[in-house]
Design an enzyme around this catalytic site. Structure first.
Site, PDB file in Angstrom:
ATOM      1  N   ASP A  29      25.158  39.507  32.617  1.00 60.06           N
ATOM      2  CA  ASP A  29      25.621  38.208  33.106  1.00 60.06           C
ATOM      3  C   ASP A  29      26.167  38.445  34.506  1.00 60.06           C
ATOM      4  O   ASP A  29      27.240  39.032  34.670  1.00 60.06           O
ATOM      5  CB  ASP A  29      26.703  37.638  32.183  1.00 60.06           C
ATOM      6  CG  ASP A  29      27.088  36.209  32.547  1.00 60.06           C
ATOM      7  OD1 ASP A  29      26.634  35.724  33.600  1.00 60.06           O
ATOM      8  OD2 ASP A  29      27.844  35.585  31.779  1.00 60.06           O
ATOM      9  N   MET A  30      25.438  38.022  35.528  1.00 62.98           N
ATOM     10  CA  MET A  30      25.802  38.386  36.892  1.00 62.98           C
ATOM     11  C   MET A  30      25.540  37.246  37.878  1.00 62.98           C
ATOM     12  O   MET A  30      24.700  36.372  37.635  1.00 62.98           O
ATOM     13  CB  MET A  30      24.992  39.604  37.347  1.00 62.98           C
ATOM     14  CG  MET A  30      23.489  39.388  37.262  1.00 62.98           C
ATOM     15  SD  MET A  30      22.519  40.717  37.988  1.00 62.98           S
ATOM     16  CE  MET A  30      22.644  40.290  39.729  1.00 62.98           C
ATOM     17  N   ALA A  31      26.307  37.252  38.955  1.00 63.98           N
ATOM     18  CA  ALA A  31      26.021  36.374  40.075  1.00 63.98           C
ATOM     19  C   ALA A  31      25.134  37.135  41.058  1.00 63.98           C
ATOM     20  O   ALA A  31      25.046  38.361  41.009  1.00 63.98           O
ATOM     21  CB  ALA A  31      27.318  35.953  40.761  1.00 63.98           C
TER      22      ALA A  31
ATOM     23  N   HIS B  12      28.458  22.067  36.644  1.00 66.13           N
ATOM     24  CA  HIS B  12      28.867  23.458  36.431  1.00 66.13           C
ATOM     25  C   HIS B  12      28.819  23.805  34.941  1.00 66.13           C
ATOM     26  O   HIS B  12      29.473  23.148  34.130  1.00 66.13           O
ATOM     27  CB  HIS B  12      30.282  23.651  36.970  1.00 66.13           C
ATOM     28  CG  HIS B  12      30.748  25.072  36.977  1.00 66.13           C
ATOM     29  ND1 HIS B  12      31.201  25.705  35.838  1.00 66.13           N
ATOM     30  CD2 HIS B  12      30.832  25.975  37.977  1.00 66.13           C
ATOM     31  CE1 HIS B  12      31.560  26.944  36.148  1.00 66.13           C
ATOM     32  NE2 HIS B  12      31.345  27.138  37.436  1.00 66.13           N
TER      33      HIS B  12
END
Length: 242
Positions: free
Chosen positions: A176-178, A118
């Site tokens: 900055d994204m999922a 991670h």
């Protein structure tokens, strides 16, 4: 009652916690820099919220304490990095620094990594490139955390994407994204606060939309970026496939 704590104190706390489970100083610094940056930018799901996870990874031996990332193969503009099971932030920082150096020499730097963990907020690494004067792109895969449209089981990753580009002066564009509706950490934060989730964030074990964080985290999953059909979203189904 909230209290503002100086970033220096937070950083010291993070390093102390990591050292207590055997993390070497350079890796402590990598993680502390990233976690403080996440909280400072408002990504509370990926700041101190993630410290326990990293400490557990070290104490259980699932993350190497003394290894270092290495370059397996490279060309002038590309490279493959072996993270050697180091903490993600250590691998991510190593890889982006390598990409930046290649960009200085060749005009572009493309680096991929394996054997990592991670790595925190994707935007951290894009910002590293921005500080060097370049456009930075960072992305990664994740464990299955997303339940696809009309499904009940997690089969997709949140697979975050970040693009950061320098602007005028100190300004910049930072994405900055999922690729899920929301990052898993935001569900964890909601559970800790005892707050209901906004509709469309996640589902229970039957694939039914839920606003209960515990249901989402206990066998349920995240909703895809396109949202749920019941709310008019497309989920993971492209137009014309239904």
């Amino acid at each position: 009652m909230s209290k503002v704590i100086a970033a220096k104190e937070v950083r010291h706390f993070i390093c102390s916690a990591l050292k207590s489970v055997g993390c070497i100083e350079t890796h402590c610094n990598d993680l502390a820099d990233l976690l403080v940056a996440a909280d400072s930018r408002g990504h509370y799901s990926h700041g101190l919220n993630r410290l326990e996870m990293y400490c557990n990874d070290y104490s259980r031996g699932t993350t190497e304490k003394h290894a270092e990332p290495s370059i397996e193969s490279e060309t002038l503009a590309t490279a493959l990095v072996n993270g050697n099971n180091c903490a993600g932030p250590t691998v991510g920082k190593f890889s982006m620094n390598l990409a930046i150096e290649k960009c200085r020499r060749a005009g572009v730097g493309v680096v991929t990594a394996r054997g990592s963990n991670h790595y925190g907020i994707a935007g951290y690494y894009g910002l590293m490139a921005k500080e060097a004067g370049f456009i930075g792109i960072s992305m990664t895969n994740t464990s299955p955390l997303v339940v696809p449209t009309r499904g009940k089981e997690c089969t997709l990753g949140t697979n975050p994407i970040s693009v950061v580009a320098p602007g005028l002066g100190d300004d910049c564009f930072a994405l900055d994204m999922a690729t899920s509706t929301v990052a898993l950490g935001k569900i964890e934060v909601a559970r800790r606060k005892g707050e209901p989730l906004p509709p469309g964030w996640g589902c229970d074990t039957q694939g039914v939309e839920s606003t209960d964080a515990e249901s989402v985290l206990s066998g349920g999953g995240l909703s895809p970026l396109g949202g749920t059909e019941i709310s008019g979203g497309r989920g993971t189904v492209p137009p014309g496939w239904d």
